[in-house]
Design an enzyme around this catalytic site. Structure first.
Site, PDB file in Angstrom:
ATOM      1  N   GLU A   1      -2.330  -5.055  13.599  1.00 41.75           N
ATOM      2  CA  GLU A   1      -1.419  -6.170  13.526  1.00 41.75           C
ATOM      3  C   GLU A   1      -1.553  -6.632  15.180  1.00 41.75           C
ATOM      4  O   GLU A   1      -1.426  -8.450  15.187  1.00 41.75           O
ATOM      5  CB  GLU A   1      -0.242  -5.777  14.230  1.00 41.75           C
ATOM      6  CG  GLU A   1       1.642  -6.279  14.513  1.00 41.75           C
ATOM      7  CD  GLU A   1       2.631  -5.463  14.740  1.00 41.75           C
ATOM      8  OE1 GLU A   1       3.667  -5.635  13.899  1.00 41.75           O
ATOM      9  OE2 GLU A   1       2.607  -5.085  16.290  1.00 41.75           O
TER      10      GLU A   1
ATOM     11  N   THR B   1       3.207  -6.807  23.271  1.00 35.66           N
ATOM     12  CA  THR B   1       2.550  -5.607  22.983  1.00 35.66           C
ATOM     13  C   THR B   1       1.184  -6.330  22.853  1.00 35.66           C
ATOM     14  O   THR B   1       0.397  -5.923  21.648  1.00 35.66           O
ATOM     15  CB  THR B   1       2.937  -4.713  22.760  1.00 35.66           C
ATOM     16  OG1 THR B   1       3.385  -5.035  20.941  1.00 35.66           O
ATOM     17  CG2 THR B   1       4.159  -4.185  23.215  1.00 35.66           C
TER      18      THR B   1
ATOM     19  N   ASP C   1       4.310  -4.133   4.152  1.00 37.12           N
ATOM     20  CA  ASP C   1       4.851  -2.785   4.552  1.00 37.12           C
ATOM     21  C   ASP C   1       5.478  -2.456   3.012  1.00 37.12           C
ATOM     22  O   ASP C   1       5.849  -3.536   2.588  1.00 37.12           O
ATOM     23  CB  ASP C   1       4.890  -2.655   5.826  1.00 37.12           C
ATOM     24  CG  ASP C   1       4.601  -2.384   6.947  1.00 37.12           C
ATOM     25  OD1 ASP C   1       2.925  -2.506   6.663  1.00 37.12           O
ATOM     26  OD2 ASP C   1       5.143  -1.649   8.008  1.00 37.12           O
ATOM     27  N   VAL C   2       5.073  -0.574   2.748  1.00 35.53           N
ATOM     28  CA  VAL C   2       6.208  -0.479   1.931  1.00 35.53           C
ATOM     29  C   VAL C   2       7.017  -0.189   2.108  1.00 35.53           C
ATOM     30  O   VAL C   2       8.374   0.217   0.876  1.00 35.53           O
ATOM     31  CB  VAL C   2       4.501   0.772   1.226  1.00 35.53           C
ATOM     32  CG1 VAL C   2       4.708   1.781   1.410  1.00 35.53           C
ATOM     33  CG2 VAL C   2       5.988   0.429  -0.797  1.00 35.53           C
ATOM     34  N   ASP C   3       7.501   0.614   3.625  1.00 33.44           N
ATOM     35  CA  ASP C   3       8.775   1.236   4.046  1.00 33.44           C
ATOM     36  C   ASP C   3       9.545   0.603   4.405  1.00 33.44           C
ATOM     37  O   ASP C   3       9.758   0.684   5.710  1.00 33.44           O
ATOM     38  CB  ASP C   3       8.003   2.128   4.680  1.00 33.44           C
ATOM     39  CG  ASP C   3       7.577   1.208   6.045  1.00 33.44           C
ATOM     40  OD1 ASP C   3       6.874   0.404   5.915  1.00 33.44           O
ATOM     41  OD2 ASP C   3       7.297   1.813   7.302  1.00 33.44           O
TER      42      ASP C   3
ATOM     43  N   HIS D   1       8.357 -11.199  14.843  1.00 24.45           N
ATOM     44  CA  HIS D   1       8.660  -9.376  14.988  1.00 24.45           C
ATOM     45  C   HIS D   1       9.806  -9.108  15.685  1.00 24.45           C
ATOM     46  O   HIS D   1      10.256  -9.940  16.101  1.00 24.45           O
ATOM     47  CB  HIS D   1       7.645  -8.768  15.701  1.00 24.45           C
ATOM     48  CG  HIS D   1       7.417  -7.016  15.653  1.00 24.45           C
ATOM     49  ND1 HIS D   1       8.648  -6.678  16.654  1.00 24.45           N
ATOM     50  CD2 HIS D   1       6.503  -6.468  15.278  1.00 24.45           C
ATOM     51  CE1 HIS D   1       8.935  -5.740  16.025  1.00 24.45           C
ATOM     52  NE2 HIS D   1       7.143  -4.991  15.482  1.00 24.45           N
TER      53      HIS D   1
ATOM     54  N   PHE E   1       0.646  -1.541  -0.243  1.00 27.28           N
ATOM     55  CA  PHE E   1      -0.437   0.333  -0.283  1.00 27.28           C
ATOM     56  C   PHE E   1       0.873   1.376  -0.142  1.00 27.28           C
ATOM     57  O   PHE E   1       2.019   1.230   0.719  1.00 27.28           O
ATOM     58  CB  PHE E   1      -0.783   0.012   1.349  1.00 27.28           C
ATOM     59  CG  PHE E   1      -2.606  -1.443   0.890  1.00 27.28           C
ATOM     60  CD1 PHE E   1      -1.527  -2.582   1.315  1.00 27.28           C
ATOM     61  CD2 PHE E   1      -3.249  -0.190   0.634  1.00 27.28           C
ATOM     62  CE1 PHE E   1      -2.797  -3.428   1.189  1.00 27.28           C
ATOM     63  CE2 PHE E   1      -4.141  -1.657   0.633  1.00 27.28           C
ATOM     64  CZ  PHE E   1      -4.614  -2.549   1.068  1.00 27.28           C
ATOM     65  N   ALA E   2       0.723   1.449  -1.019  1.00 30.02           N
ATOM     66  CA  ALA E   2       1.642   3.211  -0.676  1.00 30.02           C
ATOM     67  C   ALA E   2       0.305   4.738  -0.927  1.00 30.02           C
ATOM     68  O   ALA E   2       0.037   5.190  -1.594  1.00 30.02           O
ATOM     69  CB  ALA E   2       1.948   3.409  -2.549  1.00 30.02           C
TER      70      ALA E   2
HETATM   71  C1  5GW Z   1       0.909   6.841   7.942  1.00 31.47           C
HETATM   72  C2  5GW Z   1       0.923   7.896   9.164  1.00 31.47           C
HETATM   73  C3  5GW Z   1       1.594   7.358  10.021  1.00 31.47           C
HETATM   74  C4  5GW Z   1       1.876   5.730   9.874  1.00 31.47           C
HETATM   75  C5  5GW Z   1       1.352   5.185   8.865  1.00 31.47           C
HETATM   76  C6  5GW Z   1       0.863   6.124   7.802  1.00 31.47           C
HETATM   77  C7  5GW Z   1       0.956   5.399   6.373  1.00 31.47           C
HETATM   78  C8  5GW Z   1       0.940   3.856   6.401  1.00 31.47           C
HETATM   79  C9  5GW Z   1       0.574   5.914   4.902  1.00 31.47           C
HETATM   80  O1  5GW Z   1      -0.110   7.501   5.124  1.00 31.47           O
HETATM   81  N1  5GW Z   1       0.090   6.079   3.773  1.00 31.47           N
HETATM   82  C10 5GW Z   1       0.511   4.348   4.002  1.00 31.47           C
HETATM   83  O2  5GW Z   1       0.265   3.925   2.792  1.00 31.47           O
HETATM   84  N2  5GW Z   1       0.605   3.629   4.668  1.00 31.47           N
HETATM   85  C11 5GW Z   1       0.533   2.174   4.901  1.00 31.47           C
HETATM   86  O3  5GW Z   1       0.605   1.602   6.029  1.00 31.47           O
HETATM   87  C12 5GW Z   1       2.285   1.978   3.668  1.00 31.47           C
HETATM   88  O4  5GW Z   1       2.466   1.068   2.891  1.00 31.47           O
HETATM   89  C13 5GW Z   1       2.778   0.980   5.367  1.00 31.47           C
HETATM   90  O5  5GW Z   1       4.275   0.769   5.339  1.00 31.47           O
HETATM   91  C14 5GW Z   1       1.992   0.822   6.160  1.00 31.47           C
HETATM   92  C15 5GW Z   1       1.984   0.446   7.467  1.00 31.47           C
HETATM   93  O6  5GW Z   1       2.233   1.552   8.413  1.00 31.47           O
HETATM   94  P1  5GW Z   1       3.672   2.173   8.449  1.00 31.47           P
HETATM   95  O7  5GW Z   1       5.109   1.128   7.817  1.00 31.47           O
HETATM   96  O8  5GW Z   1       4.361   3.669   8.843  1.00 31.47           O
HETATM   97  O9  5GW Z   1       4.004   1.613   9.828  1.00 31.47           O
HETATM   98  P2  5GW Z   1       5.341   0.901  11.355  1.00 31.47           P
HETATM   99  O10 5GW Z   1       4.736   0.598  12.348  1.00 31.47           O
HETATM  100  O11 5GW Z   1       6.238   0.095   9.971  1.00 31.47           O
HETATM  101  O12 5GW Z   1       5.958   2.052  11.380  1.00 31.47           O
HETATM  102 MN    MN Z   2       5.639  -0.396   7.923  1.00 32.73          MN
END
Ligand code: 5GW
Ligand code: MN
Length: 296
Positions: free
Chosen positions: A235, A177, A143-145, A165, A53-54
């Site tokens: 999660e 958690t 996740d995309v990041d 995890h 997701f992006a």
């Molecule tokens: C934006 C702000 C805070 C948290 C998530 C977002 C966000 C997540 C966004 O604005 N757009 C989006 O596409 N995402 C999707 O949700 C991405 O695919 C992202 O990898 C996934 C999970 O959010 P993350 O990666 O920020 O969560 P953590 O737990 O890896 O930090």
């Molecule tokens: Mn992430």
């Protein structure tokens, strides 16, 4: 094909757990022979979909994600990238290897980031029903990041799999958690739980991913009616699902490592690593910023 015979009295590794009490393999470097697995999966002509997701600013992560996946993800197999986005025009057009294609799926965006993350369950479920089951055999939902930095192949594929995890591979279950409020459908009591699974990497056959995402989405909707949201969003619901529907394979933290955690000895490979994001820049909608400045 020639390879060393497995030795009944000599396990390839003794420093890590390689099988769960319900006999699901835990995937570590050294626990499998990829040549044997590739031959088996080629025979079945397996097709793999990877969903990502992006939404909003997270479109900046797509390029690195796909470029590194081209190098390391399911090399030699048929792959469909399913990129869910609210801005199709922001998705760069990359040249892919033969047998691999990019499918852009336009989806709505949600205001709260928690909901952006959680609604992935509903969208994966709906598309599983509509098209994934016709186009691929397995789905990998991530996740995309993050980026791929070493091979991720068919060794991960199974009916339904989760990933340990990277922050909780070694703690006692009462410190996981999990959601601890009994009012939530994601509730897990202190004396239950096998692993703490990451929300950012799971998968399985299309039918099994449908069941998982449908369960999580329905549980979230039940909680929403009661005005409660689980502590770690999607999660927490994944963890609840896996407690009572045991995964048939478990990926070790090699498959989701946090850059910045260092490299403990048991971690021979870091196959998927999360990107350090400038949380303020990427998350704060008011910040005026150069969001392309994330570290890889
Ligand atoms: C934006 C702000 C805070 C948290 C998530 C977002 C966000 C997540 C966004 O604005 N757009 C989006 O596409 N995402 C999707 O949700 C991405 O695919 C992202 O990898 C996934 C999970 O959010 P993350 O990666 O920020 O969560 P953590 O737990 O890896 O930090
Ligand atoms: Mn992430």
């Amino acid at each position: 094909m020639l390879y060393d015979k497995p030795q009944t009295l000599k396990p390839p590794r003794v420093d890590v757990l390689m099988v769960t009490p319900w006999l699901a393999p835990i995937i570590w470097d050294g626990s499998f022979n990829i040549d044997i697995l590739n031959a088996q999966f080629h025979q079945r002509n397996v097709r793999v979909g990877i969903t990502v997701f992006a939404i909003k600013k997270y479109t900046v992560f797509v390029k690195t994600f796909i470029e590194t996946a081209e190098q390391f993800f399911m090399v030699g197999h048929k792959v469909n990238y399913y990129v869910f986005t609210d801005q199709a025009n922001e998705i760069v057009n990359l040249t892919l290897t033969e047998g691999r294609q990019l499918v852009i799926l336009e989806v709505p965006s949600y205001k709260r980031w928690q909901e952006v993350s959680m609604r992935r369950m509903e969208m994966i479920r709906d598309h599983a029903r509509q098209r994934f089951f016709k186009e691929v055999d397995f789905l990998v939902c991530v996740d995309v990041d993050m980026k791929f930095s070493d091979s991720v192949g068919v060794e991960i594929l199974s009916d339904v799999f989760g990933t340990v995890h990277p922050s909780y591979y070694n703690g006692p279950r009462n410190r996981f958690t999990y959601e601890r409020r009994p009012r939530s459908t994601a509730y897990i009591p202190r004396d239950e739980g096998d692993f703490y699974y990451a929300g950012g990497h799971f998968g399985g056959t299309v039918a099994e991913v449908y069941k998982l995402t449908n369960f999580c989405h329905n549980a979230m909707m039940t909680d929403k009616e009661k005005n409660i949201e689980a502590i770690w969003h999607d999660e927490s619901y994944v963890n609840k699902y896996f407690l009572y529907h045991k995964p048939t394979k478990i990926l070790s933290p090699e498959y989701l490592w946090i850059s910045g955690y260092g490299v403990p000895v048991f971690l021979r490979r870091r196959r998927v690593v999360t990107l350090l994001k400038n949380n303020n820049a990427i998350r704060n909608k008011r910040a005026l910023l150069n969001i392309k400045s994330y570290k890889t």
